[in-house]
Design an enzyme around this catalytic site. Structure first.
Site, PDB file in Angstrom:
ATOM      1  N   GLY A 123       0.811  -1.196   0.067  1.00  0.00           N
ATOM      2  CA  GLY A 123      -0.017  -0.082   0.145  1.00  0.00           C
ATOM      3  C   GLY A 123       0.767   1.356  -0.108  1.00  0.00           C
ATOM      4  O   GLY A 123       2.298   1.305   0.013  1.00  0.00           O
TER       5      GLY A 123
ATOM      6  N   GLU B 116      -1.877  -2.286  -6.695  1.00  0.00           N
ATOM      7  CA  GLU B 116      -2.326  -1.089  -7.329  1.00  0.00           C
ATOM      8  C   GLU B 116      -1.490  -0.073  -7.748  1.00  0.00           C
ATOM      9  O   GLU B 116      -1.273   0.517  -8.645  1.00  0.00           O
ATOM     10  CB  GLU B 116      -3.406  -0.448  -6.612  1.00  0.00           C
ATOM     11  CG  GLU B 116      -3.133   0.124  -5.295  1.00  0.00           C
ATOM     12  CD  GLU B 116      -4.308   0.457  -4.365  1.00  0.00           C
ATOM     13  OE1 GLU B 116      -5.524   0.091  -4.594  1.00  0.00           O
ATOM     14  OE2 GLU B 116      -4.321   1.594  -3.800  1.00  0.00           O
TER      15      GLU B 116
ATOM     16  N   GLY C  99       2.349   5.050   1.440  1.00  0.00           N
ATOM     17  CA  GLY C  99       2.862   5.392   2.617  1.00  0.00           C
ATOM     18  C   GLY C  99       4.134   4.821   3.042  1.00  0.00           C
ATOM     19  O   GLY C  99       4.507   3.699   2.256  1.00  0.00           O
TER      20      GLY C  99
ATOM     21  N   GLY D 252      -7.821   1.153  -2.154  1.00  0.00           N
ATOM     22  CA  GLY D 252      -7.915  -0.210  -2.663  1.00  0.00           C
ATOM     23  C   GLY D 252      -7.731  -1.000  -1.326  1.00  0.00           C
ATOM     24  O   GLY D 252      -7.805  -2.003  -1.348  1.00  0.00           O
TER      25      GLY D 252
END
Length: 442
Positions: free
Chosen positions: A210, A233, A212, A331
């Protein structure tokens, strides 16, 4: 084949001539935005009849984001970037909540007048690539008219993200640099969390990383792993390193073997150059990449996502600080559910135990008033801070509270224990909670 229009301004004239009152348009994520065409549309905003432009994560800070052309040209965001965050707070734009995988269908239902997008130059056969942003626009090919700004500096990427010259309403050729996206350096806490997660990732797992800094800490702890796959993603410089190092070769994936699957890319000029004609990275529409049913097809799928706050029930807030919206759903829930359904799949929610000054615990009795749940308590699997890993899947509320208190910062555990007792999550013997929960979080 369709001849290009001579300039983005002429292309803007083509677009504005076909818009009616209340028309809506769609722009891809980030560098998928056609900058010169958007300059021209903003310059023509006075004659636009109440047009809304839908985009997720805008990289360019434009006047229309902030309501400069209210009633004529307005921005609708599906995920707040730094450029759009202040605009949303000042009511300069609107925000639509949605799981990333569902956005293409939600856009189709709105019947947009155009997709306006940046693309690569066409190849010798007349095919454009949508470059670094397949996202929610690739699924609109053939369903919505496309107008393209073909950029000599946009990489020609592989995947289900191509559109033929004969199938576009118009295009212009430009030569504009892409925006480079840099990420903060990893902190000691990020590295510690990365090690704790990496220890629990088996060889041949397929990864989603993800956004970050904290999720990124996992990537550089995976150097000794083998045959990892990538299905994510966001593709970044970090994942480029993982592919180039040979760690992520995708050799044992069930789908798209030997390819890293993604739907958009953010990163450096080096990444953009590396992606050009690189068939080891496959760009697909987000309705496929993030579909939990597609994710679950990969054995040992591992989803790694950040959170702002986790409460003792296991609820994860990743998009708001209290009532203040900071990002969006993205997502995260898509991949968390996909990992839950995958054979031997695991989901990791990663966060620092406290704010940067150490004063506020990010493991909390309840979420802050007004905070929005991104990943529900029934889906969350493992929560990781620099102090350990709390395994929550299949655990009772008492077991969850004890495991989460054990990975909170030590100076906040006594307070959390008292709150857990007041809430009825734990009973007597509260002094033993932290010690007992170490066995639950190992």
């Amino acid at each position: 084949m369709t001849d290009p229009y001579r300039s983005p301004a002429e292309l803007a004239d083509l677009v504005t001539a076909r818009l009616s009152a209340g028309s809506e348009m769609v722009i891809p994520i980030g560098n998928g935005e056609p900058p010169l065409l958007m300059d021209a549309l903003e310059a023509s905003a006075e004659i636009l009849p109440g047009v809304k432009i839908h985009q997720m994560h805008a990289l360019r800070d434009r006047p229309y984001l902030h309501g400069a052309f209210a009633g004529r040209l307005e921005h609708v965001s599906w995920f707040l970037s730094p450029a759009a965050r202040s605009a949303y707070e000042a009511s300069g734009c609107d925000l639509i909540p949605a799981n990333f995988s569902e956005i293409p269908q939600r856009l189709i239902e709105r019947q947009p007048a155009f997709v306006i997008a940046a693309a690569s130059l066409p190849d010798e056969h007349g095919w454009f690539s949508l470059g670094v942003s397949a996202d929610y626009v690739a699924p609109l090919i053939g369903r919505v008219p496309f107008v393209l700004e073909a950029n000599a500096q946009m990489p020609y990427t592989a995947g289900m993200n191509a559109i033929h010259m004969n199938d576009v309403a118009g295009w212009a050729q430009v030569d504009e640099p892409l925006i480079e996206v840099s990420f903060k350096p990893l902190s000691a806490r990020d590295q510690q969390i990365g090690q704790l997660v990496a220890e629990r990732i088996p060889d041949a797992a397929t990864l989603q990383i993800g956004t970050g800094t904290t999720p990124r800490g996992v990537v550089y702890a995976l150097g000794d792993h083998r045959n990892l796959g990538i299905h994510t993603e966001l593709f970044s410089d970090d994942l480029m390193w993982l592919v180039e190092s040979g760690v992520a070769n995708g050799a044992l994936k069930r789908t798209h073997r030997h390819r890293a699957v993604t739907t958009f890319a953010f990163g450096s000029a080096k990444l953009h150059e590396w992606l050009d004609h690189n068939r080891s990275v496959y760009f697909l529409g987000v309705d496929e990449v993030n579909d939990p049913r597609q994710v679950a097809r990969e054995d040992a799928f591992v989803a790694i996502n950040g959170a702002i706050q986790v409460d003792l029930f296991g609820q994860c807030a990743s998009e708001t600080i209290g009532t203040k919206y900071y990002t969006g759903s993205g997502g995260q829930a898509d991949f968390a559910r996909g990992a839950m359904f995958a054979a031997e799949g695991r989901g990791f929610t990663v966060l620092h135990s406290t704010t940067s000054d150490g004063r506020i615990s990010r493991i909390t009795p309840t979420l802050d008033t007004g905070a929005v749940v991104t990943t529900s308590k029934n889906t969350v699997d493992m929560v990781v801070t620099e102090y350990g890993v709390a395994e929550l899947r299949g655990r009772s509320f008492t077991e969850r509270a004890r495991a989460l208190i054990a990975i909170a910062a030590p100076e906040h555990r006594e307070w959390l224990e008292r709150e857990a007792m007041d809430m009825g999550l734990v009973k007597s013997g509260i002094g033993r909670t932290a010690a007992e929960s170490q066995s639950l979080s190992a």
